[in-house]
Design an enzyme around this catalytic site. Structure first.
Site, short mmCIF file in Angstrom:
data_model
loop_
_atom_site.label_atom_id
_atom_site.label_comp_id
_atom_site.label_asym_id
_atom_site.label_seq_id
_atom_site.Cartn_x
_atom_site.Cartn_y
_atom_site.Cartn_z
N ASP A 57 3.29 -2.07 12.14
CA ASP A 57 2.89 -3.07 11.14
C ASP A 57 3.22 -2.49 9.77
O ASP A 57 3.03 -1.31 9.52
CB ASP A 57 1.42 -3.46 11.27
CG ASP A 57 0.47 -2.29 11.18
OD1 ASP A 57 -0.06 -2.03 10.08
OD2 ASP A 57 0.24 -1.62 12.21
N GLU A 144 -11.20 -6.25 8.40
CA GLU A 144 -11.74 -4.90 8.26
C GLU A 144 -12.46 -4.76 6.93
O GLU A 144 -12.27 -5.56 6.01
CB GLU A 144 -10.63 -3.87 8.40
CG GLU A 144 -9.53 -3.99 7.36
CD GLU A 144 -8.43 -2.96 7.56
OE1 GLU A 144 -8.75 -1.75 7.52
OE2 GLU A 144 -7.26 -3.36 7.73
#
Length: 376
Positions: A57, A144
């Site tokens: 990513d 997150e």
């Protein structure tokens, strides 16, 4: 007195030896920590045999990416940061999105979820930024903690209400369930027991993740990998594995491609007699393309399951706006729903299927299908 001096010397030697051991241990710990920090030692090393499908990513932190070079390093997929919150767009997204399409990688886009922005505006920002294409992977919501949120976590119900808007809106827009990326902290505090229907991408760069009964689809196992093909402020790149073999990957990674034509799990279905009359009819779905415009639509054909005779057909305006077919329990009615035409009822009257605009929607439209493979 002499004995006392010998004892004193032995004590000093022990102290010196202990000090040397402590210094050596500190040096070794320091070297180990440095090696981990620099990526020379990987705390996690998932088995290549067990987890053969791997990917990265990326965001603007990797700077300019030479996608052919990056893709050639035993990678199968890449997720690219697109947006954050309600207004921030990753400065490298458009460039990465277009360049990565020309590689053999399966690619997808992710959104960094903000606890401080409405879900609706975050959804709008992402969908306006990320153009869909047939081979893309399902979108990801990066959920997150940031700033002081881990120390002062926001209220669960408040956060989940906005997350619901984001997730449901992504599914409606792209036609496939989005993936949730989470740490074990956010998973346990907000997601567990509420979002298990969504594919989970879990982060744990210290050890194998513990997600209980929620099987993860992706595992980010390190943030300290060095690969060739990028030049940015960040020296390292995040590495991930898919939680299955290559056959499972081929099936899962085509979720969006299937959803482009019809939602995952759609196809041709024979209605169960318990729910739909005598089970005689088939609802067959396929994709048609307007040659003049290139636009795709879903054509739904009602067939006689015994003779194969086509009884009735209708076409939706756009394939990804078609949400499905349900048979009304105990009747020869079917209900369809799309963003273009809304909820519509078709009914078999005197052996002919007709649109029935006067039909009242039942309290619950229940459908139970046995998969039909086209062979009768």
């Amino acid at each position: 007195m002499g004995y006392g001096m010998d004892k004193s010397r032995r004590g000093k030697r022990r102290i010196i030896a202990a000090g040397v051991v402590c210094v050596m241990a500190a040096v070794l710990c320091g070297f180990y920590g440095y090696a981990v920090y620099c990526g020379l030692i990987q705390l996690n090393n998932p088995s290549q045999k067990r987890y053969p499908v791997r990917g990265v990513d990326v965001s603007h932190y990797q700077g300019t990416i030479d996608w052919p070079v990056l893709a050639a390093q035993d990678l199968d997929f890449a997720y690219i940061k697109a947006t954050e919150g309600s207004s921030h767009t990753d400065e490298k997204f458009a460039e990465n999105w277009e360049a990565a399409k020309d590689t053999g990688l399966r690619i997808g886009a992710y959104h960094f979820f903000s606890f401080d922005s409405p879900g609706e505006s975050q959804l709008k920002h992402f969908t306006e930024t990320v153009p869909a294409f047939r081979q893309m992977l399902p979108p990801v919501v990066d959920f997150e903690f940031y700033g002081d949120k881990k120390v002062n976590p926001p209220d669960r119900e408040t956060v989940c209400a906005q997350l619901d808007v984001m997730l449901q809106g992504l599914e409606a827009h792209y036609g496939v369930k989005p993936v949730i990326y989470a740490t074990e902290d956010t998973m346990h505090l907000y997601l567990e027991g509420r979002y298990e229907e969504y594919p989970l991408w879990i982060r744990n760069v210290m050890k194998k993740p513990d997600t209980g009964n929620w099987n993860w689809v992706f595992w980010q196992y390190t943030n300290r990998k060095k690969l060739n093909g990028y030049e940015g402020d960040e020296t390292y790149i995040d590495m991930n594995v898919f939680g299955g073999d290559r056959d499972a990957w081929e099936f899962w990674s085509r979720n969006y491609e299937m959803g482009w034509n019809y939602r995952p799990g759609w196809g041709s279905f024979r209605p169960d007699p318990q729910y739909s009359g005598d089970g005689r009819y088939l609802a067959v779905q396929d994709v048609v393309t307007d040659e003049s415009t290139g636009l795709q639509s879903v054509r739904v054909t009602i067939q006689d399951g015994e003779s194969g005779e086509r009884i009735f057909a209708f076409i939706t305006d756009r394939a990804r706006d078609f949400w499905g077919i349900c048979w009304e329990p105990g009747t020869d009615r079917i209900w369809t729903q799309s963003a273009d035409t809304g909820l519509r009822c078709y009914e078999c009257t005197e052996q002919e299927w007709k649109y029935n605009p006067e039909a009242e929607r039942p309290a619950a439209v229940i459908s139970k299908y046995d998969s039909y493979d086209g062979n009768g």
